[in-house]
Design a protein around this motif. Structure first.
Motif, short mmCIF file in Angstrom:
data_model
loop_
_atom_site.label_atom_id
_atom_site.label_comp_id
_atom_site.label_asym_id
_atom_site.label_seq_id
_atom_site.Cartn_x
_atom_site.Cartn_y
_atom_site.Cartn_z
N LYS A 183 0.82 -1.22 0.00
CA LYS A 183 0.00 0.00 0.00
C LYS A 183 0.86 1.27 0.00
N ASN A 184 2.03 1.19 0.63
CA ASN A 184 2.90 2.38 0.63
C ASN A 184 3.37 2.71 -0.78
N GLU A 185 3.74 1.66 -1.53
CA GLU A 185 4.14 1.90 -2.93
C GLU A 185 2.96 2.45 -3.74
N ILE A 186 1.77 1.92 -3.47
CA ILE A 186 0.59 2.40 -4.20
C ILE A 186 0.39 3.90 -3.93
N LYS A 187 0.56 4.29 -2.66
CA LYS A 187 0.41 5.72 -2.32
C LYS A 187 1.46 6.56 -3.04
N ARG A 188 2.69 6.03 -3.11
CA ARG A 188 3.77 6.76 -3.80
C ARG A 188 3.50 6.87 -5.30
N GLY A 189 3.08 5.73 -5.89
CA GLY A 189 2.78 5.72 -7.32
C GLY A 189 1.63 6.66 -7.64
N PHE A 190 0.63 6.67 -6.78
CA PHE A 190 -0.53 7.55 -6.98
C PHE A 190 -0.07 9.01 -6.95
N ALA A 191 0.79 9.32 -5.97
CA ALA A 191 1.26 10.70 -5.79
C ALA A 191 2.10 11.18 -6.98
N GLU A 192 2.83 10.26 -7.61
CA GLU A 192 3.63 10.63 -8.79
C GLU A 192 2.73 11.09 -9.94
N GLY A 193 1.65 10.32 -10.17
CA GLY A 193 0.70 10.69 -11.22
C GLY A 193 0.05 12.03 -10.90
N ALA A 194 -0.26 12.22 -9.61
CA ALA A 194 -0.90 13.47 -9.18
C ALA A 194 0.05 14.65 -9.41
N LYS A 195 1.32 14.43 -9.19
CA LYS A 195 2.33 15.50 -9.29
C LYS A 195 2.45 16.03 -10.73
N VAL A 196 2.40 15.12 -11.71
CA VAL A 196 2.60 15.57 -13.10
C VAL A 196 1.31 16.09 -13.73
N CYS A 197 0.18 15.95 -13.01
CA CYS A 197 -1.10 16.48 -13.50
C CYS A 197 -1.16 17.98 -13.21
N LYS A 198 -1.61 18.75 -14.23
CA LYS A 198 -1.73 20.21 -14.08
C LYS A 198 -2.79 20.60 -13.05
N LYS A 199 -2.71 21.78 -12.50
CA LYS A 199 -3.82 22.30 -11.68
C LYS A 199 -5.01 22.51 -12.63
N GLY A 200 -6.16 22.01 -12.24
CA GLY A 200 -7.34 22.08 -13.14
C GLY A 200 -7.43 20.86 -14.04
N GLY A 201 -6.36 20.09 -14.13
CA GLY A 201 -6.36 18.88 -14.96
C GLY A 201 -7.03 17.71 -14.24
#
Ligand SMILES: C[S@@+](CC[C@H](N)C(=O)[O-])C[C@H]1O[C@@H](n2cnc3c(N)ncnc32)[C@H](O)[C@@H]1O
Length: 303
Positions: A131-149
């Motif tokens: 689950k920790n890796e899942i949280k990290r992987g999720f956060a990576e996708g969130a990071k490269v998404c634009k604000k409003g994206g």
């Protein structure tokens, strides 16, 4: 071999088979064909999008390209998938000029922050180790998404008899019984046909019921093999851990709003067509027993 290398090499084979079999590819592409994640088809025009953990048959990449995105970036582990992916995209009439394929791990995405209008993480996170890796992987996708994206994530079925009892037992047998592992690894529609012919002939020989071989072949087709391989072979399959509450918490922790669960009826052609209505109607009492919280797919907007 580390677990990621094993995961990728399994999917390299699985996805090449999907890409080579138009019927199976088209059935899977049917899931995406009219999908616009509630944003409307026009929204995607000229957008910059990412298909993270894209695999190498590329049904979602094809869809994103056909929606008229300006550029579709896609990544997966290593480089061996890139050539077959290009071949699959070309076969499906995609203009490769707008497609940017590169080696990339969803645990460390190598794209600028706040870059994409739309990020898809489609069936990738449950293949991480915990689950920790899942949280990290999720956060990576969130990071490269634009604000409003928008950030689309798909996990699979969470809980219920099928995913939390039957498939874990089958995976355990696969990992501990060499003969079963070999049987599953070598399974394809030709092998299934041989088994079905044996069953039909033996039923006839023993004056059992008359069985329709063509009907059985349709029920246990190449699609069915792909389904079994997908659910049995991967080293990690953490869909049960990815509950509705866990996923919504990740979206909120990464600054997302407007969080919506996506529901879509998937048209099956094999034996799963009898279960598809139960899969879709999550509130039915039998659905809850079989599929727990049901299929987890979400989209949300970055604040
Ligand atoms: C079930 S397949 C889904 C493929 C594709 N997204 C689709 O929906 O058709 C899972 C994919 O995740 C990829 N994958 C697993 N772990 C990954 C990671 N850490 N980084 C990038 N891709 C990963 C696998 O190589 C595989 O192609």
């Amino acid at each position: 071999m580390d677990y990621k290398t094993i995961t990728r090499s399994l999917y390299l084979k699985q996805h090449s088979r999907i890409s080579d079999n138009d019927k199976t590819f088209n059935r899977i592409f049917g899931i995406y064909k009219d999908q616009n994640y509630g944003l409307g088809d026009k929204w995607f025009k000229n957008k910059i999008v990412l298909d993270a953990g894209c695999g190498n048959f590329g049904a979602l990449t094809v869809r994103l390209s056909k929606l008229g995105c300006h550029s579709v970036y896609a990544c997966d582990l290593g480089k061996k998938w890139i050539k077959p992916m290009r071949k699959s995209l070309k076969k499906r009439g995609v203009n490769l000029k707008n497609i940017k394929l590169k080696d990339g791990d969803i645990l460390k995405l190598n794209y600028p922050k706040n870059f994409f209008d739309f990020v898809a993480n489609n069936g990738v996170l449950p293949h991480l180790k915990n689950k920790n890796e899942i949280k990290r992987g999720f956060a990576e996708g969130a990071k490269v998404c634009k604000k409003g994206g928008y950030y689309f994530t798909s996990f699979g079925v969470s809980g219920g008899l099928v995913q939390s009892v039957i498939f874990p037992a089958v995976r355990n047998f696969y990992n501990t019984n060499k003969k079963f592992k070999k049987f599953i690894d070598n399974l394809n529609h030709k092998e299934i046909s041989k088994i079905l012919s044996f069953i039909v002939q033996n039923s006839k020989k023993n004056k059992g019921p008359k069985l329709d071989i063509n009907y059985l072949k349709e029920m246990f087709s190449e699609d069915f093999c792909v389904f079994l391989h997908n659910h049995i072979q991967a080293p990690y399959w953490l869909t049960n851990e990815c509950t509705k509450e866990f996923i919504i918490k990740m979206y909120k922790a990464n600054g997302f709003t407007n969080i919506k669960r996506i529901k879509k009826f998937v048209k099956r052609t094999d034996i799963r067509k009898y279960f598809a209505p139960l899969h879709f109607e999550r509130e039915n009492k039998v659905s809850k027993i079989l599929y727990g919280q049901g299929y987890m797919q979400f989209i949300a907007q970055k604040k």
